[in-house]
Each structure stands twice: as C-alpha cells, then as structure tokens.
Design a protein around this motif. Structure first.
Motif, short mmCIF file in Angstrom:
data_model
loop_
_atom_site.label_atom_id
_atom_site.label_comp_id
_atom_site.label_asym_id
_atom_site.label_seq_id
_atom_site.Cartn_x
_atom_site.Cartn_y
_atom_site.Cartn_z
N TRP A 101 0.85 -1.19 0.00
CA TRP A 101 0.00 0.00 0.00
C TRP A 101 0.87 1.22 0.00
N GLY B 134 -7.87 -5.18 3.88
CA GLY B 134 -8.89 -4.14 3.97
C GLY B 134 -8.69 -3.26 5.18
N HIS C 277 -5.72 -0.92 4.40
CA HIS C 277 -6.09 0.17 3.49
C HIS C 277 -6.93 1.23 4.20
N LEU D 195 -11.64 2.08 -0.14
CA LEU D 195 -12.01 0.68 0.05
C LEU D 195 -12.92 0.18 -1.06
N SER E 140 -10.68 -0.55 -3.95
CA SER E 140 -9.87 -1.75 -3.67
C SER E 140 -10.72 -3.01 -3.81
N MET F 16 -10.21 -6.00 -6.50
CA MET F 16 -10.02 -7.38 -6.08
C MET F 16 -11.01 -8.31 -6.76
N SER G 45 -7.56 3.74 -13.68
CA SER G 45 -6.82 4.05 -12.46
C SER G 45 -6.06 5.37 -12.60
N LEU H 269 -5.29 1.97 -5.62
CA LEU H 269 -5.78 0.73 -5.02
C LEU H 269 -6.60 -0.08 -6.01
N SER I 141 -5.15 -3.76 -6.50
CA SER I 141 -6.00 -4.88 -6.10
C SER I 141 -6.37 -5.76 -7.29
#
Length: 690
Positions: free
Chosen positions: A3, A97, A100, A121, A124, A128, A155, A171, A175
């Motif tokens: 991170w 999590g 982050h 989050l 992220s 993921m 991004s 992130l 992720s």
C-alpha cells in the motif's frame, strides 16, 4: 499486499517531511505535503549537496502511536482469527482491507473521513473482484493483460483528479493485479467483502475513544484552526527571512487544510450550526491576519512581543488550554485579561493586523463582532475539488490515464512473454511507482528497487530464525505498524518495510521459502525499468514539463489577484479567494520544483529563481491590499503595468520552456517605506527576466 499513503499531510517546523501530531495523538504521519517548508533554498548556492544526496536523505518523523496501534491490530486480528479458524485466505483479505482503511484515515470531520475511506475501500474491493474473476475464469495471460491495461487507464484518470482519487485509483489497479495473482479466496468473490469487513474493524477501533475526547476541541476542524493560529504566532514572532518565509509556508499549508475541511456554504440554505459559524469567522479573521502578516514579513517590520503572542493565546482558547503562567486552581479569581493588548499601530499594515486579531479574538471567544474593527466577512469558499465535475474527463486526467495504461500494457506484455512465477508483482509495482502525488517518478522507481533488495534481505533473515505461522503473522502486523512512520521518512525505507510484509503474507499462504523471494527483486527492477523508460523518459512528464505549466498557472493567479487589488473600489468580495488561489498555485510550483531537485536533470534548479520571485511578488501584493483598506497610498499605474508586463513575460518564457537567465538576490534589509512595494517587486522580476 502493499500500500501507499496519500499525500495530504501538513508539515511542521522541526520535521519538514512529516505531519505534526495533534494534541490528542490521533493524527497519523503522512507523506510530504504540497506546502512542506522548503527543504532546499529558493535560490541555489554552490554549497548545496548534489541531487543524489538530497534524494537519499531521510527525515526523522514522530511516531504516531494511535494509528500505529490501529494498523497493527487491524492486520493482526484478522490474521490470527484466520489461523485459528483454518481460513487464512479470508483473514489475509480482511487484514488488507483493515490496512487500506487505516492508511487512508485522516484527522478530518466524519463526513470527509467516510468519503475518503469509503472511496479507497470501494476501489480496492472492485479491483479485487476484477482480479479474482480473471483468476476464477482462468483467463489467459494476454486477455488478462488487456483487462489490466483498461483498468490501468481508469486508475490513472481517477488518480489525477486529486488526493482522494489518487489513493482510490492506485488501489483499484493494485487490487486488480493482486487479485489475479494471489491465491483465491473460497468462494472467489469473498475477497472484496472480507476487505470491507476488515475496514469496518478499523473504523470501529477509531470510534473507541476515552470520555475525555468528547469535548468541543475533539472536532478536527478546531484542532486545525488552533494549528493555524499557532503557525500565525510563529510567523509574527519571526518576521524576517529565512525563518519567516518557512513559517509563512507552514501557515499557508494550515489554512489550505482548514479550507478543505470546511463545508461549502450554499446561499439561501439552512442556517449553519453555531460551532460552524464560529469556525468560519475565526478562519476568515485568520486569512485577514495572514495577509497583514505577509506584508510585515515582506517589509521586515517586527511587531511587539505581546502582539505576536496573541495568536498563541487564541490557539489555547480554542483548546481550552491554560496559559503557561496561569494561576493555580486555588488562587483567587481575577478578571480575564484581554486577548489583544492595548497598543497603538502606527502604520496601515499594523492597523490591518490589529483589526484582524481583534476580529479573531471576538470569533474565538464567541463575542459578537465589533463594528469598529471587524474584518469584512469573506465569501463562501469554492467547492471541494473532489466534487467531480469534469475533472475525471479533463485533459490532464486522460493523459495520466494513458501514461499508466502504457506502462501497464508493457508490463503485461513482459509478464506474458517471460516465465515469471508471480507476474502480478510487475503491474502492481508499476501502480505504486506511478502514483501521481508522491513526488518524483525517477526517485520512486530507484528507491523502490533499492528498498525491495533490503526488504528481501530482512525477510530472508526472519525466515532463517523462524517459520512458525503465528510468529510470521505477528511480524507482518509489526511491519504494518511501521508503515505510517516510514512513509514519512523516505520512500525507499517505506518499501523496505512493505516488502517483508508482502513476502510474509506470501509465506503464510504457502510460499516455498527464501528461494522464492529473490525473484521479487528481479520483478521490481523490471517494473522500475518499465516506469523509467515508458513513464518517465519517453513521456512528457519530466521536471520541466511538470513545472512550467504550474509556473503559467501561478503567474495567471497572481495577475488576477493583482488586478483585483489595484482595480479600486474597496475590497471586492472575491479578493480573498483570489489571494488563496494564488498562494495555492505557488505551493504547487514549490512542490514540483523540490521534487525536480531530486532528479539528475538540473532543469528544476533553473526555475528556482522564478519561484522565489513569484513568492516575493505575492508578499508585495498582500501588504498593498491590506494597506489600501487602512489609509495606505494607492499604487502608481506605471508600477502595476510593470508588474503585469513582467508576469506576462515570465508566463511566455515558461510556455517556451525557457527558464529566465537573470539573477535574483535575497533582500539584505527592511523595505524602505518611501518606496512602492510593487515597484520593488517589478524591479526584481525585471532583473530575473534580464
């Protein structure tokens, strides 16, 4: 599994690359701020160290204990729970999590904190899920590279919208790369929800505060306001360079921070709470006092010590702190002394400062404003720049999205064509190095490679001592706890701590030992080389291309502020925000110049004199604006025309990528009050432009 912290920190005087811990100990140490006091002088000298010395020099940040504990618990609790339940895969994702969420937490009002953590989050978790879907569907290497390239464009575009967007965009890509390479959760879609569950744990830990914190001063905006007044007091106590110039930059940073924390005031909306109205009044009075203090600094005009102590008294009043010489609790009560002493300001600049301090004292203590001395209320600030509008589709966002997508595409092609066991490490490293608000890309790429080597050595030593999974989980939590402080100290040191954390999680997931870790050095070097070639050397984002557009923007902002001041007709409603816009534009220029000084090219040094001249000009316009309201003489039209023409010439020089070749010298003494401030500033600019 790695991170990076965002870069919205505010500096303190003793440690220029770290945030000042607040009185309650809840603030976290972050990465360098746009308004960090100059680590390097505005005007280069032969005694300055070479660029590589400046690049490797770390700082000593304070250790923020509350975020350290939250970071350690946020990783340790899910990992230990996963080990105990036999579901380490879910524990790893919950720990990520939680990490982050901790690293995107700031000492802000709850609304802003929720937006920041939720945005990071959410991005992220989406990344993921994208990576997990690629892994679950067994997509081939080339189709996966195309998907990651598209994610890289999104991004990069999101990252260029601002600090919150930078964290969310990074992130998202990290992720997505990690989810497509790390061992999948069972079921495959559980990674995103588990990350949100880990974040909820950290948010809950943040809410566990002792009863003493439940007081008005617990409002982070009040703490920031108190920091504004402390910085103002430091400036008034040292109204001469070089310390005064650093104090003014720190004060500007604090004002920027508070401006971003105050909500936008909608005309005709519902009445604001009394606490928020008090904050606004105090902030606007601090703006007026800053304007007057900037003029006194520019002219080297000291103020009496008792006047310089007023802002510190206001800061203590905001925190309900006793004064250093406060009587004992059992001493007889005496009437409180006035916060602003009775004194006779003899110049327009001093009268402006006196009026601003008295208005601030009325606002801080909750008294109604005195019509005889009250500073006119400033208009509502512009909306938060994160209120999307067209920023996501702006030219800068699209260009940065293409830049990240190009590097990710090259990384995907390399990983698809080479037998790399953990190919996700390459695009993940690209995402970290290209984060737009963490300084020089060149420095980050080199530091990343060096830090990875050191981190692998540390990990090898750890595994030589033990391979017990519980001890490895504790070591991972310890690394996470160290991340906030190392992020403020140096990027390479931060990488050296992140690498054992990431490799420890790989080992917990069934890694094969030390022999598997050394290829990560090759992966990191490969990713750093891709960024250096395709994201730095072959992309027009090197120091001159970053600095020169900001020079143009700063000259335009200063020109607008100057025109507003010299147009006559009193104080236009928008003048205060024109000054704020100009100061923030200058802060952006200083940040980019400082970052350029850590790169081999010496082009950034060529713009140092121009940066100094613009800062001096802003210091000349501010006192002129303050003096006009308190009986000072108006500027001669010829002087205004000279300054405007010089600003136009400087902007044209920046557009042509030609730094001015003239010289500028620091003032050797106080300004002669018989001479026009604008005439002196015009002379400095003309000498700079040759």
């Amino acid at each position: 599994m790695v991170w990076e912290v965002g870069s919205e920190a505010v500096p303190q005087r003793r440690s220029p690359l770290q945030d000042q811990s607040q009185d309650d100990g809840t603030d976290m140490t972050l990465t360098p701020s746009p308004e960090t006091p100059a680590t390097f002088p505005l005007i280069p000298s032969p005694a300055e160290p070479p660029w590589w010395v400046r690049a490797v020099r770390p700082v000593r940040p304070a250790l923020p204990w509350a975020p350290v504990v939250r970071a350690a618990l946020g990783m340790a609790v899910p990992l230990f729970a996963g080990l105990a339940a036999g579901r380490l895969d879910l524990g790893v994702f919950a720990g990520l999590g939680a990490m982050h969420a901790t690293m995107n937490d700031r000492d802000e009002p709850g609304r802003l904190r929720a937006v920041r953590i939720g945005t990071a989050l959410g991005a992220s978790a989406v990344g993921m899920l994208i990576g997990g879907a690629l892994l679950h569907d067994r997509v081939g290497a080339w189709p996966a590279a195309l998907v990651l390239t598209a994610v890289g464009f999104v991004s990069g575009a999101v990252s260029a919208t601002g600090p919150r967007g930078s964290a969310a965009g990074m992130l998202l890509l990290v992720s997505a790369a990690l989810g497509g390479g790390l061992g999948p959760a069972r079921p495959w879609w559980a990674a995103g929800p588990m990350m949100l569950a880990g974040a909820a744990l950290v948010v809950r830990l943040r809410l566990l505060r002792p009863p003493r914190r439940r007081r008005p001063a617990a409002d982070p905006r009040l703490r920031t306001l108190a920091a504004v007044y402390r910085a103002l007091g430091d400036l008034l106590a040292a109204l001469e360079p070089p310390q005064g110039a650093a104090d003014r930059r720190l004060l500007t940073a604090r004002l920027n921070q508070l401006q971003d924390q105050l909500p936008h005031r909608h005309p005709g909306g519902r009445p604001e709470p009394a606490q928020l109205r008090r904050l606004r009044r105090s902030y606007e009075a601090a703006l007026a006092a800053t304007e007057a203090a900037s003029g006194l600094l520019w002219a080297w005009r000291p103020v009496p010590p008792e006047v310089a102590a007023v802002p510190g008294a206001l800061a203590r009043a905001l925190h309900a702190e006793p004064a250093p010489d406060a009587p004992a609790p059992d001493a007889p009560a005496t009437p409180p002394a006035p916060l602003v002493p009775d004194w006779t300001p003899g110049t327009p600049a001093l009268r402006a400062l006196d009026a601003a301090l008295r208005t601030a004292a009325d606002a801080v203590t909750g008294r109604p404003a005195d019509p005889a001395t009250a500073v006119r209320t400033a208009p509502a600030p512009p909306p938060d720049p994160w209120r999307l509008r067209a920023r996501l589709l702006s030219r800068g966002s699209v260009r940065y999205g293409l830049r990240v997508a190009l590097c990710v595409a090259v990384a995907g092609a390399v990983t698809a064509g080479l037998p790399l066991e953990r190919g996700y490490w390459v695009p993940m490293t690209v995402a970290f190095v290209l984060k737009p608000d963490l300084g020089s890309v060149f420095l980050r790429a080199v530091s990343r490679a060096a830090g990875t080597v050191l981190g692998v050595v540390v990990t090898a030593g750890l595994l030589a001592l033990t391979t017990d999974r519980w001890l490895l989980a504790a070591a991972v939590a310890l690394c996470v706890a160290l991340l906030p402080s190392t992020a403020a100290a140096h990027y390479g040191l931060n990488t050296a701590v992140m690498t054992p954390m990431a490799l420890g999680l790989v080992q917990l997931g069934g890694g094969s030992g030390v022999t598997e870790f050394w290829p990560r050095v090759l992966d990191t070097a490969l990713a750093s080389g891709i960024v250096l070639v395709f994201g730095y050397l072959l992309w027009p984002e090197r120091a001159p291309h970053r600095i020169e557009p900001l020079i143009v923007a700063a000259t335009g902002a200063l020109r607008g502020y100057l025109d507003s001041v010299t147009a006559g007709g009193g104080r236009p409603p928008s003048q205060v925000w024109l000054r704020r816009t100009a100061y923030r534009a200058l802060a952006d220029v200083r940040r980019e110049v400082q970052q350029g000084l850590t790169e081999p090219a010496r082009r950034a040094e060529a713009w140092l004199p121009a940066t100094a001249a613009l800062s001096r000009l802003s210091g000349a316009v501010a006192p002129h604006a303050a003096q006009l309201r308190y009986g000072g003489p108006a500027a001669e039209p010829a002087d205004v025309a000279r300054v405007s023409a010089a600003l136009d010439r400087l902007a044209a020089s920046a557009r042509r990528h030609r730094p001015p070749g003239g010289a500028i010298e620091a003032p050797g003494g106080p300004h002669d009050p018989r001479r026009s401030a604008l005439a002196r500033a015009a002379g400095e600019l003309e000498r700079l432009l040759g």
